[in-house]
Scaffold this active site. Structure first.
Site, PDB file in Angstrom:
ATOM      1  N   HIS A 180     -47.752  10.853-137.106  1.00  0.00           N
ATOM      2  CA  HIS A 180     -47.253  11.610-135.955  1.00  0.00           C
ATOM      3  C   HIS A 180     -47.626  10.845-134.693  1.00  0.00           C
ATOM      4  O   HIS A 180     -48.805  10.578-134.448  1.00  0.00           O
ATOM      5  CB  HIS A 180     -47.843  13.021-135.907  1.00  0.00           C
ATOM      6  CG  HIS A 180     -47.342  13.831-134.738  1.00  0.00           C
ATOM      7  ND1 HIS A 180     -46.207  14.616-134.818  1.00  0.00           N
ATOM      8  CD2 HIS A 180     -47.801  13.944-133.475  1.00  0.00           C
ATOM      9  CE1 HIS A 180     -45.998  15.196-133.648  1.00  0.00           C
ATOM     10  NE2 HIS A 180     -46.952  14.804-132.816  1.00  0.00           N
ATOM     11  N   CYS A 181     -46.627  10.472-133.913  1.00  0.00           N
ATOM     12  CA  CYS A 181     -46.849   9.670-132.707  1.00  0.00           C
ATOM     13  C   CYS A 181     -46.811  10.573-131.480  1.00  0.00           C
ATOM     14  O   CYS A 181     -45.782  11.196-131.193  1.00  0.00           O
ATOM     15  CB  CYS A 181     -45.789   8.570-132.604  1.00  0.00           C
ATOM     16  SG  CYS A 181     -45.996   7.513-131.147  1.00  0.00           S
TER      17      CYS A 181
END
Length: 258
Positions: A180-181
């Site tokens: 997850h960025c």
């Protein structure tokens, strides 16, 4: 704001984000994470409890729930860098008769990066749903090492396909989950991994191209000022030829004041 001040702000923002990510993303055992933990322990003796609770809730909101804070920060930093580049470097390069195609490249890269950035932010990364679950289970074989057959997601309540993982930030299972960025406020998975890699490539190309143009500007500034053949008077009153470090200092000073 001059270039060096802008660069210093950028470095401070990046280092601050690294510290916070190491603390809030379960990487406390890294050197940066341990340094942050030590700093937190020392600061907790002087910071009131209500402020500590508020900061913990704020950090949880930032790093453990979806929000657009880092997307906005990314766009602001990028706008500031390109604004400074257009105001300082672009005009000087025009005066030096730098080729127009060379000056257009950073803006073309910016347009390409913006497209891939938008795709990373808004494209579905590969959410596993009841409608596509059967099809996704058949895509990859279970290796029985990292991915075991028959393992159910306790949140989504179905058997997880191989190479899928539940994202605790987005609260969904993502096919071929990578991470997850926070900078795109989205997961990186099967359907947007290609866009994410191209986005990173464009960012690196933008930084490299702007670095080359800025270095070329400073190099021509040194040549035009005839610093290579200049002299200065030292503290003993003796005339000394200008050295390489002195030229770099003057070049950076020129970039910071023009």
């Amino acid at each position: 704001m001059d270039f060096l001040s802008l660069f210093a702000i950028y470095v401070v923002c990046v280092l601050t984000c690294i510290f916070l990510v190491c603390k809030c993303s379960r990487y406390e055992q890294t050197p940066v994470g341990r340094l942050y933990s030590c700093w937190s322990e020392l600061g907790s003796r002087w910071v009131p409890e209500w402020m500590q609770r508020f900061s913990q809730k704020a950090l949880h909101r930032i790093f453990h729930q979806r929000n657009s804070l880092f997307v906005i920060l990314h766009l602001l930093l990028e706008g500031a860098v390109y604004g400074e580049f257009s105001y300082e470097v672009f005009g000087f390069c025009i005066e030096m008769d730098t080729g127009v195609p060379s000056l257009v490249v950073p803006y073309l890269l910016l347009a390409m990066k913006t497209y891939f950035f938008y795709q990373c932010c808004h494209r579905d990364p590969g959410t596993v749903t009841e409608e596509n679950h059967v099809a996704l289970v058949a895509v990859y074989q279970y290796d029985r090492v990292l991915f075991q057959p028959g393992v159910s997601c306790p949140t989504c309540l179905f058997v997880k396909p191989a190479r899928s993982k539940h994202c605790r930030v987005c609260n969904r299972c993502v096919h071929r989950f990578d991470h997850h960025c926070i900078w795109v406020n989205n997961c990186v998975g099967a359907r947007n991994a290609r866009h994410f890699l191209l986005y990173l490539l464009c960012v690196c190309a933008m930084a490299g191209d702007i670095m080359v143009l800025t270095a070329d500007m400073l190099f021509h500034a040194v040549l035009h000022s005839n610093l290579l053949h200049a002299y200065y008077i030292d503290q003993q009153g003796q005339q000394q030829p200008v050295g390489f470090l002195f030229i770099i200092q003057v070049g950076l000073g020129y970039g910071a004041t023009h």
